[in-house]
Design a protein around this motif. Structure first.
Motif, PDB file in Angstrom:
ATOM      1  N   ASP A  40       3.396   6.640   4.947  1.00  0.00           N
ATOM      2  CA  ASP A  40       3.234   7.016   6.347  1.00  0.00           C
ATOM      3  C   ASP A  40       4.378   6.482   7.201  1.00  0.00           C
ATOM      4  O   ASP A  40       4.890   7.173   8.078  1.00  0.00           O
ATOM      5  N   ILE A  41       4.759   5.240   6.928  1.00  0.00           N
ATOM      6  CA  ILE A  41       5.825   4.614   7.724  1.00  0.00           C
ATOM      7  C   ILE A  41       7.178   5.258   7.431  1.00  0.00           C
ATOM      8  O   ILE A  41       7.910   5.636   8.345  1.00  0.00           O
ATOM      9  N   LYS A  67      10.384  -1.043  14.093  1.00  0.00           N
ATOM     10  CA  LYS A  67      10.084  -2.215  13.274  1.00  0.00           C
ATOM     11  C   LYS A  67       8.644  -2.165  12.798  1.00  0.00           C
ATOM     12  O   LYS A  67       7.735  -1.864  13.558  1.00  0.00           O
ATOM     13  N   PHE A  68       8.473  -2.476  11.516  1.00  0.00           N
ATOM     14  CA  PHE A  68       7.130  -2.447  10.929  1.00  0.00           C
ATOM     15  C   PHE A  68       6.907  -3.695  10.093  1.00  0.00           C
ATOM     16  O   PHE A  68       7.860  -4.293   9.582  1.00  0.00           O
ATOM     17  N   SER A  69       5.648  -4.037   9.932  1.00  0.00           N
ATOM     18  CA  SER A  69       5.300  -5.132   9.034  1.00  0.00           C
ATOM     19  C   SER A  69       4.098  -4.696   8.206  1.00  0.00           C
ATOM     20  O   SER A  69       3.139  -4.126   8.720  1.00  0.00           O
ATOM     21  N   LEU A  70       4.184  -4.926   6.896  1.00  0.00           N
ATOM     22  CA  LEU A  70       3.116  -4.511   5.985  1.00  0.00           C
ATOM     23  C   LEU A  70       2.607  -5.717   5.195  1.00  0.00           C
ATOM     24  O   LEU A  70       3.409  -6.541   4.764  1.00  0.00           O
ATOM     25  N   PRO A  71       1.289  -5.786   4.975  1.00  0.00           N
ATOM     26  CA  PRO A  71       0.797  -6.864   4.118  1.00  0.00           C
ATOM     27  C   PRO A  71       1.150  -6.556   2.655  1.00  0.00           C
ATOM     28  O   PRO A  71       1.138  -5.402   2.246  1.00  0.00           O
ATOM     29  N   THR A  72       1.495  -7.591   1.877  1.00  0.00           N
ATOM     30  CA  THR A  72       1.762  -7.359   0.455  1.00  0.00           C
ATOM     31  C   THR A  72       0.461  -7.503  -0.332  1.00  0.00           C
ATOM     32  O   THR A  72      -0.514  -8.059   0.157  1.00  0.00           O
ATOM     33  N   MET A  73       0.484  -6.973  -1.536  1.00  0.00           N
ATOM     34  CA  MET A  73      -0.644  -7.104  -2.449  1.00  0.00           C
ATOM     35  C   MET A  73      -0.181  -7.967  -3.621  1.00  0.00           C
ATOM     36  O   MET A  73       1.018  -8.120  -3.823  1.00  0.00           O
ATOM     37  N   ARG A 111      -0.071   4.306   0.582  1.00  0.00           N
ATOM     38  CA  ARG A 111      -0.410   5.127   1.728  1.00  0.00           C
ATOM     39  C   ARG A 111       0.329   4.694   2.980  1.00  0.00           C
ATOM     40  O   ARG A 111       0.916   5.502   3.695  1.00  0.00           O
ATOM     41  N   LEU A 112       0.286   3.371   3.203  1.00  0.00           N
ATOM     42  CA  LEU A 112       0.899   2.827   4.407  1.00  0.00           C
ATOM     43  C   LEU A 112       2.411   3.019   4.369  1.00  0.00           C
ATOM     44  O   LEU A 112       3.019   3.481   5.332  1.00  0.00           O
ATOM     45  N   SER A 138       0.829  -1.200   0.000  1.00  0.00           N
ATOM     46  CA  SER A 138       0.000   0.000   0.000  1.00  0.00           C
ATOM     47  C   SER A 138       0.870   1.259   0.000  1.00  0.00           C
ATOM     48  O   SER A 138       1.737   1.433   0.857  1.00  0.00           O
ATOM     49  N   ARG A 172       4.181 -10.869   3.754  1.00  0.00           N
ATOM     50  CA  ARG A 172       4.386  -9.588   4.438  1.00  0.00           C
ATOM     51  C   ARG A 172       5.765  -9.029   4.153  1.00  0.00           C
ATOM     52  O   ARG A 172       6.687  -9.744   3.784  1.00  0.00           O
TER      53      ARG A 172
END
Ligand SMILES: [Zn+2]
Lengths: 396, 377
Positions: free
Chosen positions: B80-81, B107-113, B76-77, B74, B98
């Motif tokens: 922001d991060i 530390k961050f984790s993002l879902p993939t598309m 947007r995400l 994303s 992810r």
């Protein structure tokens, strides 16, 4: 497997489209002439024959980048065309009951763009019969003088050919899909959906040539139960009070069918959009990215809701088609004709009915079902139309 | 994918790409930014891209690539991060469905598309030439103002870009006015003369995004592609072209004039605003030029009327002419000059508006042609 394998039981259409795709490729790489490729196509066919699937497959063949026969099904052009994300394939799927002028204007603007991939700008309109008059006019202008590399693929059910205006139809090359034969449906259920041979053959034989319906019956036991329940109705209308119970069963079965179709699809769509808009991240402050996404999600839910209305209607119509099929089977049995039954697995029931009803009363029952389908199309409230029909089925 | 990248370069790249993403993506994958490490185009490092079917945006960022690959998250995400990361090297790695981002203790984790569903990014056309960013940005804004907004007439919603040797010409018209800007640029010599039609809105956005002062902008174009490429400072965009016939406009430009006026832009704009307030829905403002005086008026007997007079340097036959006040103000604002020359032939032929410099001379290179509206009676 190439994209044409998705187009079930339509060898003639596939031949024509395949030839056009080859011609289109020749035009793009400069080895051919404009002959053989057409800028506007109209795909017609009965419900479930795969009009929009055929249009998508053709779009994929136009965007295919693999040498050889266009439509390999493997390259990025084919894959994104089929998954609905190719930059040069725009699909208009009316979520409500009609396509608005605003939707169509945006489409006309899109169709005036040159393709990003150097091939074709393809515009697919899945239900051209639902264009409002204003929308049809906006579209007509674009179809009359299409840019050199723009192709329009219109789809419309063949039982209402008049719903697409004559002027638009006259600009289009026609692709008439037929009701796919049961063996072709059975084969695709086996190969693509991994259904066992017997179930595939059975589902194909009772689906009336509706590929999606056959797949549901083959893969979902609950859908099989609902069909059986609907087909039990004609022989279980003994008392007047049965009328209301059966009408109720029928409406509920359709509603359940529809909500199961919508439910999984809606949820997947909502999840995908939420992820795109920034949901699902972890870490300090990651949640703030979701700010301002509520509007877009609401908009999606609104679209899904109006689509659900449509899905419910379609589910009810499929149940009515099943019923009509049953009465036709009874008529065939009366006449002693050796025609394949719509519901071979309910042959006992239709034989029993043929023994106790006159052909005239069977015909009146069949007519009640057909009248009900028409009433629903005219937006009569489902429950009212269904009750009227079931009571006609009871009295015969 | 496993890479290490500098925080600032990454945050800038992601912010720039994410700002062009649609806020309501028509399909979810378009809300994503594509991260491509050890990229397929052969360049080392990381490329960050976004695409909305209309415009693509790509930035290259230097990166140490331990493990190449592509992933989609994303926009947007990620924006922001990355903007809140501390000033330390950033590690990005894909693990299953992810993406993990680590930077210092954050530390961050993002879902993939689904990256396989992401549309093919348009290839950059051939390099055609370059020019100063601020010149380009201003030129586009001066011309785009005259482009049409009616989607049913696609040929009028674009800016025509003409490359003729050392000269670049931008033109737009909505049939009521026409704006044209011509200037010198540095053609690469590799691309033949060409004319293309670019959607005005996307060109204006791209020019704004790249046309910063002191940087040069490169144009990429080939007559056979459906794209215009713009690049500068490591950022690249492509815009789709319109496939429509632009009106033959050169014949519209008046070859003679019978009178002309030189006047201060700001006082004229103020006077138009005041006078046109009384006119119903701003239908028209009348200009009456005579020796040394411009009389502006609007409205009629039954709806109240307003009049004002301004001093003007006027030569030629006295003229009375009427315009749509909004279009007239658009043209005056687009001049970017303190004074303007207005020239006329007859009250029913188009008027020309041009910028005038401090010496009282017309500055060549820009014109705004405006159709008059019919005078009452
Ligand atoms: Zn392919």
């Amino acid at each position: 497997m190439g994209v044409w394998s998705q187009v079930v039981g339509q060898p003639d259409a596939v031949r024509v489209l395949g030839t056009a795709a080859v011609a289109a490729r020749g035009l793009v790489d400069g080895t051919g002439t404009a002959a053989g490729m057409t800028h506007a196509w109209l795909f017609t066919g009965p419900p479930g024959s795969g009009r929009s699937v055929a249009a998508r497959a053709f779009a994929a063949a136009l965007q295919c980048t693999t040498p050889g026969e266009p439509g390999c099904g493997e390259c990025q052009g084919c894959h994104t065309s089929m998954s609905g994300t190719h930059a040069d394939v725009r699909m208009v799927v009316p979520e409500g009951l009609s396509i608005s002028v605003a939707e169509m204007r945006a489409l006309v603007q899109t169709s005036a763009r040159r393709p990003t991939g150097g091939r074709w700008q393809v515009v697919i309109i899945t239900d051209a019969d639902r264009l409002t008059e204003g929308a049809a006019n906006a579209l007509l202008k674009a179809v009359e003088e299409p840019p050199a590399r723009t192709v329009f693929l219109l789809c419309a059910p063949s039982d209402h050919p008049d719903d697409v205006s004559v002027t638009i139809r006259s600009r289009c090359r026609a692709i008439a899909l037929r009701t796919p034969a049961a063996p072709a449906i059975a084969e695709v259920l086996r190969l693509r959906d991994g259904v066992d041979t017997d179930t595939a053959a059975w589902a194909a034989s009772v689906s009336g040539g509706h590929v999606g319906r056959a797949r549901r019956l083959a893969t979902d036991p609950a859908a099989r139960d609902r069909r059986a329940k609907v087909l039990r109705i004609p022989l279980h209308l003994r008392r007047l009070s049965d009328v209301f119970d059966c009408a109720d069963d029928l409406v509920k079965a359709a509603e359940t069918d529809a909500s199961e179709v919508s439910g999984t699809r809606d949820e997947a769509e909502r999840d995908a959009l939420k992820t795109a808009l920034g949901h699902g991240g972890t870490g300090k402050g990651a949640a703030s990215a979701t700010r301002g996404s509520a509007g877009a999600i609401k908009e999606l839910e609104k679209r899904q809701k109006s689509r659900a209305t449509r899905t419910q209607r379609d589910a009810l119509d499929l149940a009515l088609v099943d019923l009509a099929g049953f009465y036709r089977d009874v008529l065939v049995t009366h006449a002693g004709a050796s025609v394949a039954l719509n519901h071979p697995d309910h042959a006992e029931g239709s034989a029993q009915a043929a023994g106790s009803w006159t052909p005239e009363s069977t015909l009146r029952r069949l007519e009640a079902v057909l009248a009900c389908r028409e009433a629903l199309e005219q937006n009569v409230k489902p429950r009212i139309a269904i009750e009227a029909m079931v009571s006609a089925m009871h009295f015969g | 994918m496993k890479i290490r990248v500098e925080r600032d370069g990454l945050a800038d790249a992601v912010a720039w790409v994410a700002r062009s993403l649609p806020s309501r993506p028509p399909v979810p994958v378009l809300g994503g930014v594509l991260l491509d490490a050890g990229a397929t185009d052969g360049s080392e490092g990381l490329t960050v891209s976004g695409f909305d079917y209309e415009v693509s945006a790509t930035v290259g960022v230097p990166a140490t690539v331990a493990d190449g690959g592509r992933t989609l998250v994303s926009g947007r995400l990620l924006a922001d991060i990355t903007k809140s990361l501390p000033a330390q090297p950033v590690e990005i790695s894909v693990d299953g469905s992810r993406v993990a981002i680590a930077c210092g203790s954050a530390k961050f984790s993002l879902p993939t598309m689904p990256v396989e569903d992401y549309p093919q990014l348009p290839a950059m056309p051939q390099h055609a030439g370059e020019l100063a960013g601020e010149v380009f940005g201003q030129a586009v804004s001066q011309v785009a103002v005259a482009a049409g907004k009616d989607d049913t007439l696609p040929m009028l919603t674009g800016v025509r870009v003409e490359m003729t040797g050392e000269k670049l010409t931008l033109v737009a018209t909505d049939r009521f006015r026409l704006a044209m800007r011509e200037f010198e640029w540095k053609p690469s010599g590799d691309v033949e003369d060409a004319a293309v039609l670019v959607p005005a809105r996307t060109l204006a956005d791209a020019a704004k995004a790249l046309g910063s002062a002191g940087r040069s902008v490169e144009l990429a174009l080939s007559p056979t592609d459906g794209l215009l490429g713009l690049s500068g400072s490591g950022r690249r965009t492509t815009s789709r072209l319109l496939d429509a016939e632009f009106p033959r406009y050169r014949q519209l430009l008046p070859s003679e004039q019978t009178s002309s006026a030189i006047i201060g832009v700001a006082p004229l704009v103020e006077a138009i605003k005041r006078v046109s307030l009384v006119a119903d829905r701003g239908t028209q403002v009348r200009l009456e030029f005579a020796d040394g005086v411009l009389r502006l008026s609007a409205g009629g007997d039954d709806e109240g009327s307003a009049e004002e007079e301004l001093p003007v340097e006027f030569t030629g036959e006295p003229v009375m002419i009427a315009f749509n006040p909004g279009y007239l103000q658009d043209g005056l604002a687009a001049l970017h000059a303190d004074r303007a020359e207005l020239s006329f032939t007859t009250p029913n032929r188009p008027a020309l508006i041009k910028p005038v410099n401090a010496d009282g001379e017309v500055t060549p290179g820009y014109l705004y042609l405006l159709m008059p509206v019919r005078l009452p009676g």
